[in-house]
Design an enzyme around this catalytic site. Sequence first.
Site, short mmCIF file in Angstrom:
data_model
loop_
_atom_site.label_atom_id
_atom_site.label_comp_id
_atom_site.label_asym_id
_atom_site.label_seq_id
_atom_site.Cartn_x
_atom_site.Cartn_y
_atom_site.Cartn_z
N CYS A 169 -29.12 19.36 18.06
CA CYS A 169 -27.83 19.84 18.53
C CYS A 169 -26.76 18.77 18.65
CB CYS A 169 -28.02 20.56 19.86
SG CYS A 169 -29.10 22.00 19.74
N HIS A 309 -21.09 19.42 26.79
CA HIS A 309 -22.10 20.15 26.03
C HIS A 309 -22.27 21.53 26.65
CE1 HIS A 309 -25.50 20.67 23.36
NE2 HIS A 309 -26.25 21.04 24.38
N GLU A 320 -26.07 16.98 32.83
CA GLU A 320 -24.76 16.57 32.32
C GLU A 320 -23.81 16.21 33.47
OE1 GLU A 320 -21.82 18.07 28.74
OE2 GLU A 320 -23.25 19.46 29.63
N LYS A 341 -18.83 26.68 24.78
CA LYS A 341 -19.99 27.53 24.48
C LYS A 341 -19.96 28.82 25.27
CE LYS A 341 -23.26 23.84 23.18
NZ LYS A 341 -22.44 22.64 23.45
N HIS A 346 -23.73 28.83 21.24
CA HIS A 346 -24.30 27.53 20.87
C HIS A 346 -24.81 27.60 19.42
CE1 HIS A 346 -26.24 23.80 20.80
NE2 HIS A 346 -27.02 23.87 21.85
N PHE A 405 -32.34 18.76 21.64
CA PHE A 405 -33.80 18.67 21.71
C PHE A 405 -34.28 17.43 20.96
CE2 PHE A 405 -34.62 23.53 22.27
CZ PHE A 405 -34.12 23.44 23.56
#
Length: 422
Positions: A169, A309, A320, A341, A346, A405
């Site tokens: 990502c 994010h 975050e 998002k 996403h 990830f």
Amino acid sequence: MNRRVVITGIGVRAPGGSGVKAFWDLLTAGRTATRRISHFDASPFRSRIAGEVDFDAPAEGFSPREIRRMDRATQFAVACTRDAVADSGLDMSALDPHRIGVSLGSAVASATSLENEYLVMSDAGKDWLVDPGYLSPHMADYLSPGIMPAEVAWTVGAQGPVTMVSDGCTSGLDSVGYAVQLIREGTVDTVVAGASDTPISPIVVACFDAIKATTPRNDDPEHASRPFDGSRTGFVLAEGAAMFVLEEYGAAVARGAEIYAEVTGYATRCNAYHMTGLKKDGREMAEAIRVALDEARLDPTGIDYVNAHGSGTKQNDRHETAAFKRSLGDHAYRVPVSSIKSMVGHSLGAIGSIEIAASLLAIKHNVVPPTANLHTPDPECDLDYVPLTAREQRVDTVLSVGSGFGGFQSAIVLRRPEGVSA
């Protein structure tokens, strides 16, 4: 050599509308584009919603042969490339092709076409021994992720470095970071960079179902993506793409190009910890932010907006928030932060580039897009996450971050160059 790098062209395909204007209108209105999945029958799955792009390939100028050859994600990348080049006003044919590069990011590449071909060959999975007679002649293209940047290179005539960046990502952020490095070091003068992903397919949906990363809030798709909200239950899968034209600063100024922003800092780190897990202290993302700010020679107080994010998972949003506090200090409590998002979902490897596009437009229009669906903030997410409504304010410098990830953490700093009017 350490040349300055600017972005002069943008192309976007995102849920809720085609093109840059539709994308920006959606964000500033705080509208959501998440809905029930229509690409296939999603009824057997835990999460049955997504951010889909209304994309008409023939209307976008793709021939039947191109549609057959290119995966949907590749079509997105090429369509965005055409828009970005047109927006930049750059005549690619007048440039030395060996001084043009391509850097494309994607997390799952041509997974959609690969799955479709398997379904055809196996008669929807009924046959263990598949019949190769039904195999598409373009199967090798679907198998190799490198065909995606190659198609972009063919579109613009690039004969310099052509690269595929695939690290989950953060791919769409890292592809732009790599492009910046190519220009800074003098390898090329121009790079078409960005990312594309079209992961709304049964196999990808099943993968995220298995680890319960996506939200099961299927009864209310428009309000299912809730970054930083106390009621969040996971992210909403999406598709999309964004591509940019990056140039050496002096060349862009000499030709009178419109400059969206200069890329002044970039860094990426890995937590070497867990495939999907994140440490609560946000140390690795904070380190990426610190290095990006150092490269930009910028104090944290110089950041006007943070494009987060903000995936909407419990652990990401807390991680975050901690990272912002660790890296920005007291300024973390004063700077506006938001997650787009909440509106477009996403799109895995593409979202980093889509968020860069939003950041560039925030600088151009002096508007901070909101975090939709943020009604009841998580007490552990106690920063200014700009809920529900866009905010007009001066935006000269944006920090955009990504988390993926595998433990990937990336940060990029975008700044309005001196002399460029607000």
